[in-house]
Design a protein around this motif. Structure first.
Motif, PDB file in Angstrom:
ATOM      1  N   TRP A   3      91.696  31.072   3.031  1.00  0.00           N
ATOM      2  CA  TRP A   3      92.180  31.860   4.171  1.00  0.00           C
ATOM      3  C   TRP A   3      93.129  30.988   4.974  1.00  0.00           C
ATOM      4  CZ3 TRP A   3      92.936  36.453   5.872  1.00  0.00           C
ATOM      5  CH2 TRP A   3      92.901  36.805   7.205  1.00  0.00           C
ATOM      6  N   ASN A   4      94.400  31.370   5.029  1.00  0.00           N
ATOM      7  CA  ASN A   4      95.448  30.566   5.657  1.00  0.00           C
ATOM      8  C   ASN A   4      95.937  31.122   6.993  1.00  0.00           C
ATOM      9  OD1 ASN A   4      95.774  28.422   3.863  1.00  0.00           O
ATOM     10  ND2 ASN A   4      97.073  29.618   2.514  1.00  0.00           N
ATOM     11  N   VAL A   8      99.623  30.101   8.661  1.00  0.00           N
ATOM     12  CA  VAL A   8     100.675  31.123   8.746  1.00  0.00           C
ATOM     13  C   VAL A   8     101.043  31.375  10.206  1.00  0.00           C
ATOM     14  CG1 VAL A   8     101.241  33.537   8.267  1.00  0.00           C
ATOM     15  CG2 VAL A   8     100.032  32.178   6.552  1.00  0.00           C
ATOM     16  N   GLN A  11     103.151  28.497  11.512  1.00  0.00           N
ATOM     17  CA  GLN A  11     104.519  28.558  10.990  1.00  0.00           C
ATOM     18  C   GLN A  11     105.381  29.533  11.784  1.00  0.00           C
ATOM     19  OE1 GLN A  11     103.609  29.555   6.916  1.00  0.00           O
ATOM     20  NE2 GLN A  11     103.629  27.412   6.269  1.00  0.00           N
ATOM     21  N   ARG A  12     104.705  30.410  12.537  1.00  0.00           N
ATOM     22  CA  ARG A  12     105.420  31.392  13.355  1.00  0.00           C
ATOM     23  C   ARG A  12     105.307  31.073  14.851  1.00  0.00           C
ATOM     24  NH1 ARG A  12     104.434  32.517   8.499  1.00  0.00           N
ATOM     25  NH2 ARG A  12     105.403  34.221   7.395  1.00  0.00           N
ATOM     26  N   CYS A  56      99.148  41.073   8.955  1.00  0.00           N
ATOM     27  CA  CYS A  56     100.376  40.761   8.205  1.00  0.00           C
ATOM     28  C   CYS A  56     101.616  41.245   8.945  1.00  0.00           C
ATOM     29  CB  CYS A  56     100.316  41.370   6.807  1.00  0.00           C
ATOM     30  SG  CYS A  56      99.187  40.538   5.684  1.00  0.00           S
ATOM     31  N   CYS A  61     104.198  38.522   7.473  1.00  0.00           N
ATOM     32  CA  CYS A  61     103.886  37.856   6.215  1.00  0.00           C
ATOM     33  C   CYS A  61     103.312  38.860   5.225  1.00  0.00           C
ATOM     34  CB  CYS A  61     102.889  36.723   6.452  1.00  0.00           C
ATOM     35  SG  CYS A  61     101.234  37.263   6.938  1.00  0.00           S
ATOM     36  N   ASN A  62     103.041  38.381   4.035  1.00  0.00           N
ATOM     37  CA  ASN A  62     102.401  39.176   2.995  1.00  0.00           C
ATOM     38  C   ASN A  62     100.945  38.753   2.867  1.00  0.00           C
ATOM     39  OD1 ASN A  62     104.774  40.586   2.073  1.00  0.00           O
ATOM     40  ND2 ASN A  62     105.443  38.616   1.227  1.00  0.00           N
ATOM     41  N   GLY A  64      99.478  37.724   0.323  1.00  0.00           N
ATOM     42  CA  GLY A  64      99.445  36.491  -0.458  1.00  0.00           C
ATOM     43  C   GLY A  64      99.706  35.239   0.349  1.00  0.00           C
ATOM     44  N   ASP A  65     100.286  35.387   1.534  1.00  0.00           N
ATOM     45  CA  ASP A  65     100.463  34.236   2.417  1.00  0.00           C
ATOM     46  C   ASP A  65      99.146  33.867   3.097  1.00  0.00           C
ATOM     47  OD1 ASP A  65     103.250  34.171   1.898  1.00  0.00           O
ATOM     48  OD2 ASP A  65     103.594  35.682   3.454  1.00  0.00           O
ATOM     49  N   LEU A  66      98.337  34.880   3.377  1.00  0.00           N
ATOM     50  CA  LEU A  66      97.060  34.670   4.073  1.00  0.00           C
ATOM     51  C   LEU A  66      95.922  34.356   3.121  1.00  0.00           C
ATOM     52  CD1 LEU A  66      97.201  37.560   6.686  1.00  0.00           C
ATOM     53  CD2 LEU A  66      97.522  35.121   7.118  1.00  0.00           C
ATOM     54  N   VAL A  68      95.009  32.945  -0.492  1.00  0.00           N
ATOM     55  CA  VAL A  68      95.506  32.197  -1.642  1.00  0.00           C
ATOM     56  C   VAL A  68      94.366  32.008  -2.637  1.00  0.00           C
ATOM     57  CG1 VAL A  68      96.553  30.031  -2.395  1.00  0.00           C
ATOM     58  CG2 VAL A  68      97.186  31.021  -0.182  1.00  0.00           C
TER      59      VAL A  68
END
Length: 86
Positions: A3-4, A8, A11-12, A56, A61-62, A64-66, A68
């Motif tokens: 879980w990212n 993420v 990064q924002r 998202c 984001c998508n 898949g970004d959150l 992995v």
């Protein structure tokens, strides 16, 4: 799955759970402080797809970004977690 959320968000330019909580509320997803703390600091055991969609959207984001995949943590019947036969 890894879980990212914090990565993420960072990064924002979102460095605090309370900031993300406010932004999510602005988009209709009201999360309690306790639940937000859990989402921010550990992998959730479950998450509604509608909530994931809003997260998202807010983060741009998508999924898949959150989330992995971590295939090495998946145990296949008849194998150990290290990948060898039992």
């Amino acid at each position: 799955m890894k879980w990212n959320l914090r990565l993420v968000a960072a990064q924002r330019g979102i460095w605090k759970a309370t900031e993300l909580q406010r932004r999510l509320a602005d988009h209709g997803l009201v999360i309690s402080a306790g639940k937000m703390s859990g989402l921010w600091s550990k992998t959730p055991a479950s998450l509604k797809l509608d909530d994931l969609e809003i997260i998202c959207s807010v983060l741009g984001c998508n999924v898949g970004d959150l989330l992995v995949p971590e295939p090495r943590k998946v145990v296949v019947r008849g194998e150990s977690a290290a990948g060898g036969a039992e």
